[in-house]
Motif scaffolding. Structure first.
Motif, PDB file in Angstrom:
ATOM      1  N   LEU A   6       0.829  -1.204   0.000  1.00 42.96           N
ATOM      2  CA  LEU A   6       0.000   0.000   0.000  1.00 42.96           C
ATOM      3  C   LEU A   6       0.866   1.258   0.000  1.00 42.96           C
ATOM      4  CD1 LEU A   6      -2.671   1.492   0.158  1.00 42.96           C
ATOM      5  CD2 LEU A   6      -2.673   1.149   2.649  1.00 42.96           C
ATOM      6  N   LEU A   9       2.025   1.935  -3.445  1.00 42.35           N
ATOM      7  CA  LEU A   9       0.941   2.413  -4.298  1.00 42.35           C
ATOM      8  C   LEU A   9       0.651   3.896  -4.037  1.00 42.35           C
ATOM      9  CD1 LEU A   9      -1.215   1.590  -6.410  1.00 42.35           C
ATOM     10  CD2 LEU A   9      -2.754   1.110  -4.492  1.00 42.35           C
ATOM     11  N   ASP A  13       0.824   6.660  -6.918  1.00 44.87           N
ATOM     12  CA  ASP A  13      -0.456   7.134  -7.447  1.00 44.87           C
ATOM     13  C   ASP A  13      -1.088   8.267  -6.647  1.00 44.87           C
ATOM     14  OD1 ASP A  13      -1.961   4.915  -9.593  1.00 44.87           O
ATOM     15  OD2 ASP A  13      -0.058   4.403  -8.670  1.00 44.87           O
ATOM     16  N   LEU A 183      -7.302   9.211  -5.271  1.00 41.86           N
ATOM     17  CA  LEU A 183      -7.657   7.937  -5.918  1.00 41.86           C
ATOM     18  C   LEU A 183      -9.090   7.936  -6.435  1.00 41.86           C
ATOM     19  CD1 LEU A 183      -5.995   5.311  -3.518  1.00 41.86           C
ATOM     20  CD2 LEU A 183      -5.045   6.389  -5.579  1.00 41.86           C
ATOM     21  N   PHE A 190     -11.975   1.916  -0.611  1.00 47.51           N
ATOM     22  CA  PHE A 190     -10.580   1.816  -0.187  1.00 47.51           C
ATOM     23  C   PHE A 190     -10.352   0.551   0.626  1.00 47.51           C
ATOM     24  CE2 PHE A 190      -7.255   3.033   3.020  1.00 47.51           C
ATOM     25  CZ  PHE A 190      -6.185   3.003   2.150  1.00 47.51           C
ATOM     26  N   LEU A 193     -10.110  -2.237  -1.724  1.00 53.25           N
ATOM     27  CA  LEU A 193      -8.802  -2.189  -2.371  1.00 53.25           C
ATOM     28  C   LEU A 193      -7.745  -2.825  -1.480  1.00 53.25           C
ATOM     29  CD1 LEU A 193      -6.717  -1.217  -4.463  1.00 53.25           C
ATOM     30  CD2 LEU A 193      -6.703   1.002  -3.281  1.00 53.25           C
ATOM     31  N   CYS A 194      -7.756  -2.484  -0.191  1.00 44.45           N
ATOM     32  CA  CYS A 194      -6.764  -3.039   0.741  1.00 44.45           C
ATOM     33  C   CYS A 194      -6.900  -4.552   0.878  1.00 44.45           C
ATOM     34  CB  CYS A 194      -6.896  -2.350   2.097  1.00 44.45           C
ATOM     35  SG  CYS A 194      -6.380  -0.614   2.098  1.00 44.45           S
ATOM     36  N   PRO A 210      -0.886  -4.402  -7.261  1.00 46.20           N
ATOM     37  CA  PRO A 210      -1.518  -3.190  -6.722  1.00 46.20           C
ATOM     38  C   PRO A 210      -2.093  -2.272  -7.793  1.00 46.20           C
ATOM     39  CG  PRO A 210       0.870  -3.136  -6.430  1.00 46.20           C
ATOM     40  CD  PRO A 210       0.521  -4.515  -6.848  1.00 46.20           C
ATOM     41  N   LYS A 211      -1.398  -2.074  -8.900  1.00 46.44           N
ATOM     42  CA  LYS A 211      -1.895  -1.200  -9.956  1.00 46.44           C
ATOM     43  C   LYS A 211      -3.183  -1.742 -10.558  1.00 46.44           C
ATOM     44  CE  LYS A 211       1.443   1.973 -10.481  1.00 46.44           C
ATOM     45  NZ  LYS A 211       1.233   3.437 -10.507  1.00 46.44           N
ATOM     46  N   LEU A 214      -6.091  -1.450  -8.066  1.00 47.21           N
ATOM     47  CA  LEU A 214      -6.612  -0.083  -8.000  1.00 47.21           C
ATOM     48  C   LEU A 214      -7.492   0.225  -9.208  1.00 47.21           C
ATOM     49  CD1 LEU A 214      -6.803   2.750  -6.837  1.00 47.21           C
ATOM     50  CD2 LEU A 214      -4.608   3.285  -7.945  1.00 47.21           C
ATOM     51  N   THR A 215      -7.024  -0.147 -10.388  1.00 47.48           N
ATOM     52  CA  THR A 215      -7.802   0.100 -11.611  1.00 47.48           C
ATOM     53  C   THR A 215      -9.148  -0.595 -11.551  1.00 47.48           C
ATOM     54  OG1 THR A 215      -5.783   0.344 -12.929  1.00 47.48           O
ATOM     55  CG2 THR A 215      -7.817  -0.138 -14.124  1.00 47.48           C
ATOM     56  N   GLN A 218     -11.423   1.219  -8.991  1.00 51.39           N
ATOM     57  CA  GLN A 218     -11.873   2.503  -9.542  1.00 51.39           C
ATOM     58  C   GLN A 218     -12.969   2.312 -10.583  1.00 51.39           C
ATOM     59  OE1 GLN A 218      -8.008   3.947 -10.770  1.00 51.39           O
ATOM     60  NE2 GLN A 218      -7.921   5.431  -9.087  1.00 51.39           N
TER      61      GLN A 218
END
Length: 348
Positions: A6, A9, A13, A183, A190, A193-194, A210-211, A214-215, A218
């Motif tokens: 994290l 990231l 980002d 973000l 979030f 995400l974690c 991680p990337k 996140l995508t 989102q």
């Protein structure tokens, strides 16, 4: 472990969510500390010495800088954390058996030391980082000091790392509101995400970096919808995946009413009796540190008063630091309390 990658990231980002401070930035502020992190740092750095000595020196340094520390202790761990705790214990060459949250002998010694130092302590009903985050959300404390990033999904608006009081060291501060804004996700998203990144409470989807995580969040907003849009062959979903339980722990963790807090003058004679006569620390070392503590605290107080006087502000007395802001409650074993009722020296 915290939250896997994290910090990396956020650096890539959402760098605006990170700021770098000097320890003096926190003068006059109340800071909650995840005590197990502090203790395990000293245990890892000096395995042949008691971590109590390190805790003694660091706490005095906080007080010298006008920081008001509140030490929070772990309680009964969530059942979902069993596998992680057992694995950590095996790595350290021991067995983990404290499933009731009853204070260990080392914890009791830390509690005794902190009482003699005159700083408040709180026993969390569950994980300490969850209660630390609650204290920040409620405004009882300014920030959480921890090396673990999971205080952020628990909802701590400000997380500070490297509050080690070393000379020329920078304190790293993370802002949760700035992070979420950058973000473009909410706290629930979030948390999901974690969980996808990897947390202490459940498995993660293999191969999901991680990337990519996140995508997906989102775009799809929830783990349930993310699962519908990934390749199950390259990213197989765990058969028994307790992500819902993990989500609930982060969002609805055990809540405690914030205790009243008191800071008092350190009891030098009690500290000498405890550390020197019981723990065999050289008395000269403790006495000299207490002299340095009183001298440095007075010098810093005079510096702050001079700055306020030059700026037309009101001068303060040393009594202002040790005034009662909230009444302290005595920590108790979780096995016998429900209202007052890790760890690792490095997070990922």
């Amino acid at each position: 472990m915290g939250i896997t990658k994290l910090a990396d990231l956020i650096r890539s980002d959402a760098p605006d969510a990170i700021s770098y401070k000097d320890i003096t930035h926190y003068t006059g502020k109340v800071i909650a500390l995840d005590t197990s992190i502090v203790v395990n740092q000293f245990r890892a750095a000096t395995p042949l010495l008691s971590p109590l000595t390190g805790l003694f020196f660091r706490t005095l340094t906080f007080l010298e800088h006008g920081i008001k520390p509140v030490f929070v202790f772990d309680g009964k761990p969530p059942g979902e954390k069993k596998a992680v705790l057992e694995k950590r214990a095996q790595t350290a060459g021991r067995n983990y058996s404290n499933w009731t949250g009853t204070a260990s002998s080392q914890t009791k010694e830390c509690l005794q030391l902190l009482e003699y130092l005159g700083v408040p302590v709180i026993q969390a009903p569950g994980d300490a980082e969850a209660l630390c985050a609650q204290l920040v959300r409620e405004g009882t404390v300014h920030a959480v000091a921890s090396e673990d990033m999971d205080t952020l999904p628990f909802g701590a608006n400000i997380l500070i790392r490297q509050l080690n009081a070393k000379k020329d060291s920078e304190v790293i501060e993370y802002s949760l509101p700035k992070l979420l804004e950058k973000l473009q996700i909410g706290r629930k998203e979030f948390v999901d995400l974690c969980i996808l990144l990897g947390c202490d409470y459940c498995e993660k989807i293999p191969g999901l970096g991680p990337k990519r995580a996140l995508t997906l969040i989102q775009k799809h907003r929830t783990i349930e919808d993310v699962v519908l849009h990934i390749n199950k062959k390259t990213h197989p979903v765990p058969n028994i995946w307790k992500y819902r339980e993990a989500r609930k722990i982060f969002l609805d963790g055990p809540q405690s009413s914030a205790p009243e807090l008191i800071w008092t003058e350190p009891n030098e004679e009690a500290l000498v009796e405890f550390l020197c006569h019981t723990k065999r620390v050289k008395e000269e070392r403790i006495r000299n540190r207490m002299v340095k503590f009183r001298t440095m605290r007075e010098n810093k107080r005079e510096e702050r008063e001079k700055e306020k006087a030059e700026g037309g502000g009101k001068q303060t007395s040393i009594k202002d630091f040790f005034r009662v802001t909230r009444k302290r409650v005595q920590p108790v074993d979780n096995a016998s309390s429900s209202t007052s009722d890790r760890k690792r020296p490095k997070s990922k």
